[in-house]
Design a protein around this motif. Sequence first.
Motif, PDB file in Angstrom:
ATOM      1  N   LYS A   1       0.805  -1.226   0.000  1.00 20.77           N
ATOM      2  CA  LYS A   1       0.000   0.000   0.000  1.00 20.77           C
ATOM      3  C   LYS A   1       0.838   1.275   0.000  1.00 20.77           C
ATOM      4  CE  LYS A   1      -4.187  -1.816   2.048  1.00 20.77           C
ATOM      5  NZ  LYS A   1      -5.039  -1.685   0.907  1.00 20.77           N
ATOM      6  N   ASN A   2       1.996   1.266   0.635  1.00 22.74           N
ATOM      7  CA  ASN A   2       2.831   2.461   0.720  1.00 22.74           C
ATOM      8  C   ASN A   2       4.023   2.420  -0.229  1.00 22.74           C
ATOM      9  OD1 ASN A   2       1.223   3.724   2.655  1.00 22.74           O
ATOM     10  ND2 ASN A   2       2.175   2.542   4.285  1.00 22.74           N
ATOM     11  N   ALA A   3       4.000   1.521  -1.197  1.00 21.06           N
ATOM     12  CA  ALA A   3       5.089   1.464  -2.172  1.00 21.06           C
ATOM     13  C   ALA A   3       5.016   2.684  -3.090  1.00 21.06           C
ATOM     14  CB  ALA A   3       5.006   0.190  -2.998  1.00 21.06           C
ATOM     15  N   ARG A   4       6.161   3.293  -3.328  1.00 21.09           N
ATOM     16  CA  ARG A   4       6.198   4.450  -4.226  1.00 21.09           C
ATOM     17  C   ARG A   4       6.756   4.088  -5.596  1.00 21.09           C
ATOM     18  NH1 ARG A   4       8.319   8.334   0.510  1.00 21.09           N
ATOM     19  NH2 ARG A   4      10.003   6.834   0.376  1.00 21.09           N
ATOM     20  N   LYS A   5       7.336   2.890  -5.715  1.00 23.79           N
ATOM     21  CA  LYS A   5       7.864   2.437  -7.009  1.00 23.79           C
ATOM     22  C   LYS A   5       7.400   1.006  -7.252  1.00 23.79           C
ATOM     23  CE  LYS A   5      12.047   5.247  -6.825  1.00 23.79           C
ATOM     24  NZ  LYS A   5      13.524   5.209  -6.804  1.00 23.79           N
ATOM     25  N   ILE A   6       6.763   0.804  -8.397  1.00 29.16           N
ATOM     26  CA  ILE A   6       6.279  -0.522  -8.761  1.00 29.16           C
ATOM     27  C   ILE A   6       6.655  -0.805 -10.209  1.00 29.16           C
ATOM     28  CG2 ILE A   6       4.240  -1.948  -9.137  1.00 29.16           C
ATOM     29  CD1 ILE A   6       3.011  -0.607  -6.749  1.00 29.16           C
ATOM     30  N   LEU A   7       7.232  -1.964 -10.401  1.00 25.36           N
ATOM     31  CA  LEU A   7       7.585  -2.451 -11.727  1.00 25.36           C
ATOM     32  C   LEU A   7       6.762  -3.711 -11.957  1.00 25.36           C
ATOM     33  CD1 LEU A   7       9.472  -2.233 -14.193  1.00 25.36           C
ATOM     34  CD2 LEU A   7      11.133  -3.585 -12.916  1.00 25.36           C
ATOM     35  N   MET A   8       6.001  -3.753 -13.060  1.00 28.33           N
ATOM     36  CA  MET A   8       5.091  -4.863 -13.301  1.00 28.33           C
ATOM     37  C   MET A   8       5.256  -5.364 -14.733  1.00 28.33           C
ATOM     38  SD  MET A   8       0.938  -4.966 -12.775  1.00 28.33           S
ATOM     39  CE  MET A   8       0.658  -3.442 -13.645  1.00 28.33           C
ATOM     40  N   ASN A   9       5.378  -6.690 -14.866  1.00 26.79           N
ATOM     41  CA  ASN A   9       5.434  -7.321 -16.176  1.00 26.79           C
ATOM     42  C   ASN A   9       4.175  -8.157 -16.346  1.00 26.79           C
ATOM     43  OD1 ASN A   9       6.805  -8.031 -18.657  1.00 26.79           O
ATOM     44  ND2 ASN A   9       6.919 -10.083 -17.792  1.00 26.79           N
ATOM     45  N   ILE A  10       3.483  -7.952 -17.452  1.00 24.20           N
ATOM     46  CA  ILE A  10       2.238  -8.659 -17.738  1.00 24.20           C
ATOM     47  C   ILE A  10       2.450  -9.547 -18.956  1.00 24.20           C
ATOM     48  CG2 ILE A  10      -0.200  -8.409 -18.340  1.00 24.20           C
ATOM     49  CD1 ILE A  10       0.065  -5.479 -17.199  1.00 24.20           C
ATOM     50  N   LEU A  11       2.148 -10.835 -18.819  1.00 20.90           N
ATOM     51  CA  LEU A  11       2.158 -11.781 -19.937  1.00 20.90           C
ATOM     52  C   LEU A  11       0.726 -12.237 -20.152  1.00 20.90           C
ATOM     53  CD1 LEU A  11       5.166 -14.086 -18.949  1.00 20.90           C
ATOM     54  CD2 LEU A  11       5.167 -12.219 -20.600  1.00 20.90           C
ATOM     55  N   ALA A  12       0.297 -12.279 -21.402  1.00 25.12           N
ATOM     56  CA  ALA A  12      -1.079 -12.689 -21.680  1.00 25.12           C
ATOM     57  C   ALA A  12      -1.209 -13.157 -23.121  1.00 25.12           C
ATOM     58  CB  ALA A  12      -2.042 -11.534 -21.415  1.00 25.12           C
ATOM     59  N   GLY A  13      -2.343 -13.781 -23.392  1.00 28.00           N
ATOM     60  CA  GLY A  13      -2.631 -14.245 -24.734  1.00 28.00           C
ATOM     61  C   GLY A  13      -2.998 -13.098 -25.662  1.00 28.00           C
ATOM     62  N   PRO A  14      -3.186 -13.402 -26.939  1.00 26.84           N
ATOM     63  CA  PRO A  14      -3.425 -12.366 -27.946  1.00 26.84           C
ATOM     64  C   PRO A  14      -4.762 -11.652 -27.812  1.00 26.84           C
ATOM     65  CG  PRO A  14      -3.618 -14.558 -28.923  1.00 26.84           C
ATOM     66  CD  PRO A  14      -3.114 -14.740 -27.518  1.00 26.84           C
ATOM     67  N   GLU A  15      -5.688 -12.172 -27.018  1.00 23.68           N
ATOM     68  CA  GLU A  15      -6.999 -11.535 -26.890  1.00 23.68           C
ATOM     69  C   GLU A  15      -6.980 -10.334 -25.949  1.00 23.68           C
ATOM     70  OE1 GLU A  15      -6.648 -13.924 -23.288  1.00 23.68           O
ATOM     71  OE2 GLU A  15      -6.086 -14.275 -25.348  1.00 23.68           O
ATOM     72  N   ILE A  16      -5.917 -10.146 -25.198  1.00 26.44           N
ATOM     73  CA  ILE A  16      -5.836  -9.040 -24.240  1.00 26.44           C
ATOM     74  C   ILE A  16      -5.584  -7.736 -25.001  1.00 26.44           C
ATOM     75  CG2 ILE A  16      -4.477  -8.041 -22.364  1.00 26.44           C
ATOM     76  CD1 ILE A  16      -6.181 -10.337 -21.439  1.00 26.44           C
ATOM     77  N   GLY A  17      -6.420  -6.753 -24.698  1.00 24.47           N
ATOM     78  CA  GLY A  17      -6.284  -5.443 -25.332  1.00 24.47           C
ATOM     79  C   GLY A  17      -6.006  -4.374 -24.298  1.00 24.47           C
ATOM     80  N   LEU A  18      -6.053  -3.126 -24.734  1.00 31.66           N
ATOM     81  CA  LEU A  18      -5.789  -2.008 -23.831  1.00 31.66           C
ATOM     82  C   LEU A  18      -6.817  -1.916 -22.708  1.00 31.66           C
ATOM     83  CD1 LEU A  18      -4.603   0.813 -26.239  1.00 31.66           C
ATOM     84  CD2 LEU A  18      -3.242  -0.497 -24.610  1.00 31.66           C
ATOM     85  N   ASP A  19      -8.060  -2.268 -22.964  1.00 35.00           N
ATOM     86  CA  ASP A  19      -9.079  -2.231 -21.910  1.00 35.00           C
ATOM     87  C   ASP A  19      -8.713  -3.174 -20.769  1.00 35.00           C
ATOM     88  OD1 ASP A  19     -10.621  -0.337 -23.210  1.00 35.00           O
ATOM     89  OD2 ASP A  19     -11.974  -1.820 -24.102  1.00 35.00           O
ATOM     90  N   GLU A  20      -8.293  -4.379 -21.107  1.00 33.08           N
ATOM     91  CA  GLU A  20      -7.926  -5.354 -20.081  1.00 33.08           C
ATOM     92  C   GLU A  20      -6.651  -4.939 -19.349  1.00 33.08           C
ATOM     93  OE1 GLU A  20     -10.567  -7.286 -22.993  1.00 33.08           O
ATOM     94  OE2 GLU A  20      -8.708  -6.186 -23.235  1.00 33.08           O
ATOM     95  N   LEU A  21      -5.693  -4.390 -20.078  1.00 38.14           N
ATOM     96  CA  LEU A  21      -4.470  -3.909 -19.434  1.00 38.14           C
ATOM     97  C   LEU A  21      -4.790  -2.756 -18.487  1.00 38.14           C
ATOM     98  CD1 LEU A  21      -2.041  -4.058 -22.480  1.00 38.14           C
ATOM     99  CD2 LEU A  21      -2.076  -5.600 -20.510  1.00 38.14           C
TER     100      LEU A  21
END
Length: 105
Positions: free
Chosen positions: A41-61
């Motif tokens: 909750k108090n993190a000021r820096k977050i690095l996130m990697n998302i892997l997904a199938g081809p159906e994922i679009g900007l709305d889902e991201l």
Amino acid sequence: YTLSLHDALPILLGYGTAAGENKEEVVVKQVLNEILEKSIKNARKILMNILAGPEIGLDELSKITRALEKELEADEASIVWAYAMKPDMEGTVSITLIATDFSDE
């Protein structure tokens, strides 16, 4: 844009995978539940990697990043994320998250 993790201890790492309906919200909750030592909750820096199938679009991201932002209390949190499409992961989302630079509040 760069996100420096130098001198930003502690660093917490979480990982989760979800499939099916509401997978975007489910995977974020999995990642956060896996980080048992401390809340992000108090993190000021977050690095996130998302892997997904081809159906994922900007709305889902966007759903994924909004679900993560709801969990944060740090007003000036910096979230940097990357997305990679993997054809063999159709219907599945996987996240690796690194959280660091925690405020004392």
